[in-house]
Design a protein around this motif. Structure first.
Motif, PDB file in Angstrom:
ATOM      1  N   PRO A   1       0.911  -1.211  -0.042  1.00  0.00           N
ATOM      2  CA  PRO A   1      -0.023  -0.049  -0.069  1.00  0.00           C
ATOM      3  C   PRO A   1       0.950   1.248  -0.005  1.00  0.00           C
ATOM      4  O   PRO A   1       1.970   1.073   0.425  1.00  0.00           O
ATOM      5  CB  PRO A   1      -0.687   0.081   1.192  1.00  0.00           C
ATOM      6  CG  PRO A   1      -0.158  -1.095   2.040  1.00  0.00           C
ATOM      7  CD  PRO A   1       0.754  -1.996   1.369  1.00  0.00           C
ATOM      8  N   PRO A   2       0.416   2.470  -0.719  1.00  0.00           N
ATOM      9  CA  PRO A   2       1.029   3.682  -0.663  1.00  0.00           C
ATOM     10  C   PRO A   2       1.582   4.170   0.951  1.00  0.00           C
ATOM     11  O   PRO A   2       2.513   4.939   0.902  1.00  0.00           O
ATOM     12  CB  PRO A   2       0.058   4.621  -1.157  1.00  0.00           C
ATOM     13  CG  PRO A   2      -1.253   4.099  -1.248  1.00  0.00           C
ATOM     14  CD  PRO A   2      -1.059   2.601  -1.040  1.00  0.00           C
ATOM     15  N   LYS A   3       0.513   3.781   1.725  1.00  0.00           N
ATOM     16  CA  LYS A   3       0.895   4.423   3.079  1.00  0.00           C
ATOM     17  C   LYS A   3       0.766   3.200   4.232  1.00  0.00           C
ATOM     18  O   LYS A   3       0.075   2.550   4.044  1.00  0.00           O
ATOM     19  CB  LYS A   3      -0.071   5.424   3.725  1.00  0.00           C
ATOM     20  CG  LYS A   3       0.127   6.625   3.009  1.00  0.00           C
ATOM     21  CD  LYS A   3      -0.464   7.805   3.690  1.00  0.00           C
ATOM     22  CE  LYS A   3      -0.242   9.080   3.142  1.00  0.00           C
ATOM     23  NZ  LYS A   3      -0.880  10.437   3.369  1.00  0.00           N
ATOM     24  N   PRO A   4       1.613   3.043   5.261  1.00  0.00           N
ATOM     25  CA  PRO A   4       2.848   4.124   5.379  1.00  0.00           C
ATOM     26  C   PRO A   4       3.943   3.959   4.175  1.00  0.00           C
ATOM     27  O   PRO A   4       4.021   2.765   3.478  1.00  0.00           O
ATOM     28  CB  PRO A   4       3.754   3.703   6.841  1.00  0.00           C
ATOM     29  CG  PRO A   4       3.055   2.353   6.634  1.00  0.00           C
ATOM     30  CD  PRO A   4       1.669   2.189   6.149  1.00  0.00           C
ATOM     31  N   ALA A   5       4.565   5.031   3.993  1.00  0.00           N
ATOM     32  CA  ALA A   5       5.792   5.100   2.989  1.00  0.00           C
ATOM     33  C   ALA A   5       6.827   3.977   3.352  1.00  0.00           C
ATOM     34  O   ALA A   5       7.385   4.070   4.498  1.00  0.00           O
ATOM     35  CB  ALA A   5       6.316   6.345   2.822  1.00  0.00           C
ATOM     36  N   VAL A   6       7.091   3.070   2.757  1.00  0.00           N
ATOM     37  CA  VAL A   6       8.270   2.306   2.931  1.00  0.00           C
ATOM     38  C   VAL A   6       9.235   2.342   1.704  1.00  0.00           C
ATOM     39  O   VAL A   6       8.877   2.334   0.507  1.00  0.00           O
ATOM     40  CB  VAL A   6       7.458   0.832   2.978  1.00  0.00           C
ATOM     41  CG1 VAL A   6       8.509  -0.260   2.992  1.00  0.00           C
ATOM     42  CG2 VAL A   6       6.863   0.691   4.412  1.00  0.00           C
ATOM     43  N   SER A   7      10.436   2.009   2.027  1.00  0.00           N
ATOM     44  CA  SER A   7      11.562   2.070   0.865  1.00  0.00           C
ATOM     45  C   SER A   7      11.428   1.039   0.010  1.00  0.00           C
ATOM     46  O   SER A   7      10.811  -0.025   0.222  1.00  0.00           O
ATOM     47  CB  SER A   7      12.878   2.280   1.588  1.00  0.00           C
ATOM     48  OG  SER A   7      13.183   0.878   2.178  1.00  0.00           O
ATOM     49  N   SER A   8      11.881   1.249  -1.284  1.00  0.00           N
ATOM     50  CA  SER A   8      12.034   0.294  -2.279  1.00  0.00           C
ATOM     51  C   SER A   8      13.114  -0.721  -1.838  1.00  0.00           C
ATOM     52  O   SER A   8      12.436  -1.950  -2.179  1.00  0.00           O
ATOM     53  CB  SER A   8      12.158   0.687  -3.658  1.00  0.00           C
ATOM     54  OG  SER A   8      13.329   1.717  -3.699  1.00  0.00           O
ATOM     55  N   ALA A   9      14.034  -0.477  -1.039  1.00  0.00           N
ATOM     56  CA  ALA A   9      14.972  -1.708  -0.630  1.00  0.00           C
ATOM     57  C   ALA A   9      14.181  -2.744   0.267  1.00  0.00           C
ATOM     58  O   ALA A   9      14.331  -3.739   0.228  1.00  0.00           O
ATOM     59  CB  ALA A   9      16.032  -0.970  -0.020  1.00  0.00           C
ATOM     60  N   ALA A  10      13.385  -2.091   1.216  1.00  0.00           N
ATOM     61  CA  ALA A  10      12.689  -2.950   2.050  1.00  0.00           C
ATOM     62  C   ALA A  10      11.619  -3.841   1.231  1.00  0.00           C
ATOM     63  O   ALA A  10      11.464  -5.161   1.505  1.00  0.00           O
ATOM     64  CB  ALA A  10      11.648  -2.285   3.069  1.00  0.00           C
ATOM     65  N   LYS A  11      10.843  -3.124   0.222  1.00  0.00           N
ATOM     66  CA  LYS A  11       9.897  -3.850  -0.344  1.00  0.00           C
ATOM     67  C   LYS A  11      10.575  -5.003  -1.318  1.00  0.00           C
ATOM     68  O   LYS A  11      10.235  -6.231  -1.505  1.00  0.00           O
ATOM     69  CB  LYS A  11       9.073  -2.973  -1.459  1.00  0.00           C
ATOM     70  CG  LYS A  11       8.331  -2.091  -0.843  1.00  0.00           C
ATOM     71  CD  LYS A  11       7.683  -1.287  -1.822  1.00  0.00           C
ATOM     72  CE  LYS A  11       7.105   0.068  -1.106  1.00  0.00           C
ATOM     73  NZ  LYS A  11       6.736   1.170  -2.276  1.00  0.00           N
ATOM     74  N   ASP A  12      11.908  -4.673  -1.798  1.00  0.00           N
ATOM     75  CA  ASP A  12      12.860  -5.574  -2.545  1.00  0.00           C
ATOM     76  C   ASP A  12      12.992  -6.949  -1.674  1.00  0.00           C
ATOM     77  O   ASP A  12      12.784  -8.121  -2.280  1.00  0.00           O
ATOM     78  CB  ASP A  12      13.978  -5.120  -2.942  1.00  0.00           C
ATOM     79  CG  ASP A  12      14.927  -5.957  -3.746  1.00  0.00           C
ATOM     80  OD1 ASP A  12      14.688  -6.227  -4.906  1.00  0.00           O
ATOM     81  OD2 ASP A  12      15.816  -6.310  -3.067  1.00  0.00           O
ATOM     82  N   LEU A  13      13.355  -6.658  -0.547  1.00  0.00           N
ATOM     83  CA  LEU A  13      13.861  -7.684   0.095  1.00  0.00           C
ATOM     84  C   LEU A  13      12.734  -8.459   0.794  1.00  0.00           C
ATOM     85  O   LEU A  13      12.308  -9.771   0.544  1.00  0.00           O
ATOM     86  CB  LEU A  13      14.242  -7.185   1.655  1.00  0.00           C
ATOM     87  CG  LEU A  13      14.388  -8.450   2.684  1.00  0.00           C
ATOM     88  CD1 LEU A  13      15.805  -9.296   2.105  1.00  0.00           C
ATOM     89  CD2 LEU A  13      15.135  -7.601   4.080  1.00  0.00           C
ATOM     90  N   ILE A  14      11.385  -8.040   0.994  1.00  0.00           N
ATOM     91  CA  ILE A  14      10.216  -8.857   1.455  1.00  0.00           C
ATOM     92  C   ILE A  14       9.738  -9.745   0.079  1.00  0.00           C
ATOM     93  O   ILE A  14       9.445 -10.805   0.143  1.00  0.00           O
ATOM     94  CB  ILE A  14       8.911  -7.625   1.679  1.00  0.00           C
ATOM     95  CG1 ILE A  14       9.222  -7.051   3.009  1.00  0.00           C
ATOM     96  CG2 ILE A  14       7.746  -8.547   1.713  1.00  0.00           C
ATOM     97  CD1 ILE A  14       8.387  -5.982   3.289  1.00  0.00           C
ATOM     98  N   SER A  15      10.000  -9.136  -1.338  1.00  0.00           N
ATOM     99  CA  SER A  15       9.684  -9.706  -2.533  1.00  0.00           C
ATOM    100  C   SER A  15      10.209 -10.906  -2.548  1.00  0.00           C
ATOM    101  O   SER A  15      10.126 -11.893  -3.139  1.00  0.00           O
ATOM    102  CB  SER A  15       9.540  -8.797  -3.606  1.00  0.00           C
ATOM    103  OG  SER A  15       8.760  -7.677  -3.468  1.00  0.00           O
ATOM    104  N   GLN A  16      11.768 -10.846  -1.964  1.00  0.00           N
ATOM    105  CA  GLN A  16      12.519 -11.978  -2.318  1.00  0.00           C
ATOM    106  C   GLN A  16      12.332 -12.992  -1.348  1.00  0.00           C
ATOM    107  O   GLN A  16      12.895 -14.301  -1.268  1.00  0.00           O
ATOM    108  CB  GLN A  16      14.045 -11.481  -2.194  1.00  0.00           C
ATOM    109  CG  GLN A  16      14.601 -10.606  -3.480  1.00  0.00           C
ATOM    110  CD  GLN A  16      15.917 -10.479  -3.476  1.00  0.00           C
ATOM    111  OE1 GLN A  16      16.669 -11.437  -3.363  1.00  0.00           O
ATOM    112  NE2 GLN A  16      16.450  -9.278  -3.504  1.00  0.00           N
ATOM    113  N   MET A  17      11.750 -12.713  -0.209  1.00  0.00           N
ATOM    114  CA  MET A  17      11.410 -13.618   0.856  1.00  0.00           C
ATOM    115  C   MET A  17      10.159 -14.513   0.576  1.00  0.00           C
ATOM    116  O   MET A  17       9.822 -15.773   0.921  1.00  0.00           O
ATOM    117  CB  MET A  17      11.353 -13.183   2.201  1.00  0.00           C
ATOM    118  CG  MET A  17      12.837 -12.574   2.549  1.00  0.00           C
ATOM    119  SD  MET A  17      12.550 -11.699   4.021  1.00  0.00           S
ATOM    120  CE  MET A  17      12.867 -13.064   5.413  1.00  0.00           C
ATOM    121  N   LEU A  18       9.055 -13.446   0.128  1.00  0.00           N
ATOM    122  CA  LEU A  18       7.770 -14.097  -0.130  1.00  0.00           C
ATOM    123  C   LEU A  18       7.628 -14.643  -1.518  1.00  0.00           C
ATOM    124  O   LEU A  18       6.968 -14.087  -2.388  1.00  0.00           O
ATOM    125  CB  LEU A  18       6.663 -13.092  -0.042  1.00  0.00           C
ATOM    126  CG  LEU A  18       6.727 -12.847   1.641  1.00  0.00           C
ATOM    127  CD1 LEU A  18       5.597 -11.502   1.839  1.00  0.00           C
ATOM    128  CD2 LEU A  18       6.512 -13.701   2.607  1.00  0.00           C
TER     129      LEU A  18
END
Ligand code: AMP
Length: 306
Positions: free
Chosen positions: A258-275
């Motif tokens: 979701p757009p909020k709260p704002a989360v860095s793309s690096a964090a999203k990248d890590l999550i996407s590599q785990m899930l």
């Protein structure tokens, strides 16, 4: 795995090569302490710390050493009624042999006619779940510090062939220094084989466990990814009103940021590599520790002091 089981909670022995390292790590004093039989008279009982499904947890002090512990009191009748004695035995066997700063120590146990007592490390700052509810979501620094410390604890567990299988905020406590402690090994297994058992809360389960196919230690990588998402967004990623929708979202890996709260793309990248649905393709935990988001945000001390 072969277990020698005793009817009355006498320590059972894990006869699996590779799980015996703890014996070499133990000091003579620790070994002697392990053999010692505890009773309630060895402790001064203090304030209640909380209430669980099967009993109460009290602050307590071991009289001889003045060591402060948490004493978990479980009623045998309730354990029998819910048919969780075997699960508790397994939890005690596994947790008592683990030694890691981010895993709650289980020092020992004893029992009387009605109750079983677990002598646990005291986690002075209580439940992480409550902290998360209070702050709704955590900062990236805080989330990364927690995720890195849990990754180190899970690397340790997996090295001993222990899969936790139930990583979620409710099972995490916070120590006096702000360090996380994995506290509940009720669903954990000691294994060399791939497992097929269904367990845990749906929200944190990976596709292969929801679908009851074989699974291995990489289930913990998935759950840590779910946890990382929940730390940053305040809700787990596949949450839905109906169980069936959560199930569908997990199986399809319907991951949205979701757009909020704002989360860095690096964090999203890590999550996407785990899930990742294919468990073999999930980011290995030692690689997680080298991920730029972890390197840039995690406090090397492993503690978050606010
Ligand atoms: P449980 O039966 O493990 O769910 O524990 C019930 C509650 O007691 C938890 O939610 C915590 O608030 C508290 N508690 C359990 N173990 C500890 C511990 N080792 N240190 C501090 N508080 C604890």
């Amino acid at each position: 795995m072969s277990e020698i089981e005793h009817r009355d909670f006498t320590l059972t022995v894990l006869r699996v090569s590779g799980f015996h390292t703890w014996e070499h790590e133990a000091t003579p004093e620790a070994a002697a302490a392990q053999k010692r039989r505890w009773t309630l008279n060895d402790f001064d009982i203090g304030k209640p710390l909380g209430r669980g499904k099967f009993g109460h947890v009290y602050l307590a002090r071991e009289k001889r050493s003045n060591h402060i512990v948490a004493l978990k009191v479980l009623f045998k009748s309730q354990l029998q009624q819910s048919q969780v004695e075997h699960q508790l035995r397994r939890e005690v066997e596994i947790q008592s042999h683990l030694r890691h700063p981010n895993i709650l120590r289980l020092y020992g146990y004893f029992y009387d006619q009605k109750r079983v007592y677990l002598i646990l490390e005291y986690a002075a700052k209580g439940e992480l779940y409550k902290e998360l509810q209070k702050s709704k979501y955590f900062s990236e620094r805080r989330a990364a510090t927690y995720v890195a410390s849990l990754a180190r604890a899970l690397i340790y567990c997996h090295g001993k062939h222990v899969i936790h299988r139930d990583i979620k905020p409710e099972n995490l406590l916070v120590g006096a220094q702000g360090e996380l402690k994995i506290a509940d090994f009720g669903w954990s297994v000691h294994t060399f084989n791939r497992r097929r058992t269904m367990c845990g809360t749906l929200d944190y389960l990976p596709p292969e466990m929801v679908e009851s196919v074989e699974h291995d230690a990489s289930v913990d990588i998935w759950s840590l990814g779910v946890l990382c998402y929940e730390f940053l967004y305040g809700v787990p990623p596949f949450e839905a009103k109906e169980h069936s929708d959560t199930y569908r979202r997990i199986v399809q890996v319907d991951l949205k940021f979701p757009p909020k709260p704002a989360v860095s793309s690096a964090a999203k990248d890590l999550i996407s590599q785990m899930l990742v649905k294919d468990s073999a393709q999930r980011l290995p935990l030692h690689k997680l520790l080298e991920h730029p988001w972890i390197v840039q945000n995690a406090d090397p001390s492993g503690t978050y002091r606010g």
